[in-house]
Design a protein around this motif. Structure first.
Motif, PDB file in Angstrom:
ATOM      1  N   GLU A 192       0.581  -1.240  -0.002  1.00 31.46           N
ATOM      2  CA  GLU A 192      -0.144  -0.328   0.154  1.00 31.46           C
ATOM      3  C   GLU A 192       1.058   1.272  -0.339  1.00 31.46           C
ATOM      4  O   GLU A 192       0.683   2.192  -0.946  1.00 31.46           O
ATOM      5  N   HIS A 193       2.303   1.165   0.652  1.00 29.66           N
ATOM      6  CA  HIS A 193       2.605   2.647   1.130  1.00 29.66           C
ATOM      7  C   HIS A 193       3.940   2.510   0.170  1.00 29.66           C
ATOM      8  O   HIS A 193       4.986   3.457   0.106  1.00 29.66           O
ATOM      9  N   ASP A 194       4.303   1.425  -0.146  1.00 28.22           N
ATOM     10  CA  ASP A 194       5.878   1.401  -0.783  1.00 28.22           C
ATOM     11  C   ASP A 194       7.241   1.626  -0.528  1.00 28.22           C
ATOM     12  O   ASP A 194       8.015   2.331  -0.808  1.00 28.22           O
ATOM     13  N   VAL A 195       6.702   0.683   1.547  1.00 27.88           N
ATOM     14  CA  VAL A 195       8.229   1.648   2.569  1.00 27.88           C
ATOM     15  C   VAL A 195       7.746   0.267   3.537  1.00 27.88           C
ATOM     16  O   VAL A 195       6.185  -0.306   3.368  1.00 27.88           O
ATOM     17  N   LYS A 196       8.778  -0.489   3.342  1.00 26.87           N
ATOM     18  CA  LYS A 196       8.238  -1.125   4.508  1.00 26.87           C
ATOM     19  C   LYS A 196       8.164  -0.777   6.211  1.00 26.87           C
ATOM     20  O   LYS A 196       9.074   0.078   6.216  1.00 26.87           O
TER      21      LYS A 196
END
Length: 417
Positions: free
Chosen positions: A237-241
């Protein structure tokens, strides 16, 4: 001819060290193009040219310290590098004297005569400044320059050269007093400006603040279970871990709201309590520790915090941080666990009065369910260093307990941070 000056950098920065000339005498430069890299106490800054033309002359060398407002280079406006073939050749620096001046220098005995006054010696500005600082007569400085021009390194060599003792002293000195040869197993390195600044600032903090550290431990089972459950959907969803730093940042903000003096600073006889939450995150780089700031962390969600920390860390490693990235932090988090630290006492990042230290996660046997059973849990020691001048032990312990409670029940972070 146009002068390139060191611009105003920031309110707290008045000087810097030339780390790298990006352009050489004779090179074409365009308006807005960087011509050198300046290392300051906090970040590296590109100094740009305000003119189109050819770099005619550089007035300082790499490693020289320059002040805001100093003229550091000369640009010949409107000129073309093609019209200056001699200047653009690598073997012909722009500072070299013209043929007529060269002949005069070779004919004049002042440079080579030890008794000649220093004013007659041809020397770079950096060499003259260093000679004045060390009280060295430039006319007594040997140089390998074919024109007799003394540079900064010549002065350094002269300053480090062993002093010649008087004849009678030499005769009286026993053989055992002769200096030992330099140990080739020892490498001497000059401290970078940033490392010097870090050392000075940390020592100043120790000299001025009443630093005390208190500790606690956190069971990260709930956080790790939540990350395991949500990490894939979060990344998609956020393209970040989803890492640990967003949890700790949120917990710190909530604890600071409860203990506001840890989000303050001391200025003279006043306490400045800050009602905004700019959380510094310590990042280790090849040139030293830097602390970029996540601004208004209380207004950001987990994804925004994780994304901003990742971007700041990358900029730090690539030496792309700006002064704005590092200013106005109110509290700092440092993670020694990244390097395997089990426990440490972090030092304050002045003028802040609090810093939270994270450490390695270790699985250990813990008594649970009212001490009726033993389970292996992922545990982390956390440390809070604080300025005891305005923060008491009760407040410091309460702060850490607050963080522990929220990390062990992470749903509270959504309500309290």
């Amino acid at each position: 001819m146009a002068e390139v000056k060191v611009p105003e950098l920031a309110e707290s920065i008045t000087e810097g060290t030339i780390s790298n000339w990006l352009k050489q005498p004779g090179d074409q430069v365009a308006k807005g193009e960087a011509i050198l890299e300046l290392e300051t106490d906090k970040v590296n800054v590109d100094i740009i040219s305000d003119y189109d033309g050819v770099l005619k002359e550089t007035l300082f060398e790499e490693g020289d310290t320059v002040n805001v407002g100093d003229t550091i280079a000369i640009v010949e406006e409107g000129a073309s590098a093609a019209a200056h073939p001699a200047e653009s050749a690598p073997a012909q620096p722009a500072k070299e004297a013209a043929p007529q001046a060269k002949a005069e220098q070779e004919a004049a005995p002042a440079v080579e005569t030890p008794s000649a006054p220093a004013a007659n010696v041809i020397a770079s500005p950096a060499a003259r400044r260093l000679a004045r600082e060390k009280g060295i007569d430039l006319s007594q400085v040997p140089t390998v320059d074919p024109l007799g021009r003394v540079n900064k390194q010549d002065v350094v060599n002269a300053a480090n050269a062993p002093k010649q003792a008087a004849p009678q002293q030499q005769a009286a000195a026993p053989k055992s007093a002769a200096p030992a040869p330099q140990d080739d197993r020892v490498v001497v390195e000059k401290m970078t400006r940033r490392r010097q600044t870090i050392a000075k600032n940390l020592k100043n903090v120790q000299n001025t603040a009443a630093i005390l550290t208190t500790f606690n431990e956190v069971d990260l089972s709930a956080v790790m279970e939540l990350r395991k459950k949500r990490k894939d959907a979060f990344l998609k969803e956020h393209d970040v871990k989803l890492g640990f730093m967003s949890f700790f940042t949120k917990a710190v903000v909530a604890a600071l709201k409860q203990i506001p003096y840890l989000n303050a600073e001391i200025r003279d006889n006043e306490i400045l309590v800050k009602k905004y939450y700019n959380i510094g995150v310590a990042v280790s780089t090849d040139s030293g520790l830097v602390v970029p700031v996540v601004r208004d962390a209380d207004r950001k969600n987990f994804a925004e915090i994780e994304r901003e920390i990742a971007e700041l860390a990358k900029k730090a490693r690539d030496s792309k941080l700006t002064l704005a990235d590092m200013q106005d932090g109110t509290f700092t988090i440092t993670n020694g666990g990244t390097f395997g630290s089990l426990l440490s006492t972090p030092i304050l990042n002045a003028p802040q009065v609090g810093i939270l230290g994270m450490h390695s996660i270790k699985y250990r046997p813990i008594a649970v369910e009212n001490n009726t059973k033993i389970e292996i849990r992922p545990m982390m020691y956390i440390a809070l260093s604080y300025d005891h001048r305005i923060v008491d032990g009760k407040e410091a312990v309460t702060f850490l307990v607050k963080i522990k409670e929220m990390l062990e029940d992470p749903e509270r972070l959504l309500l309290e941070s």
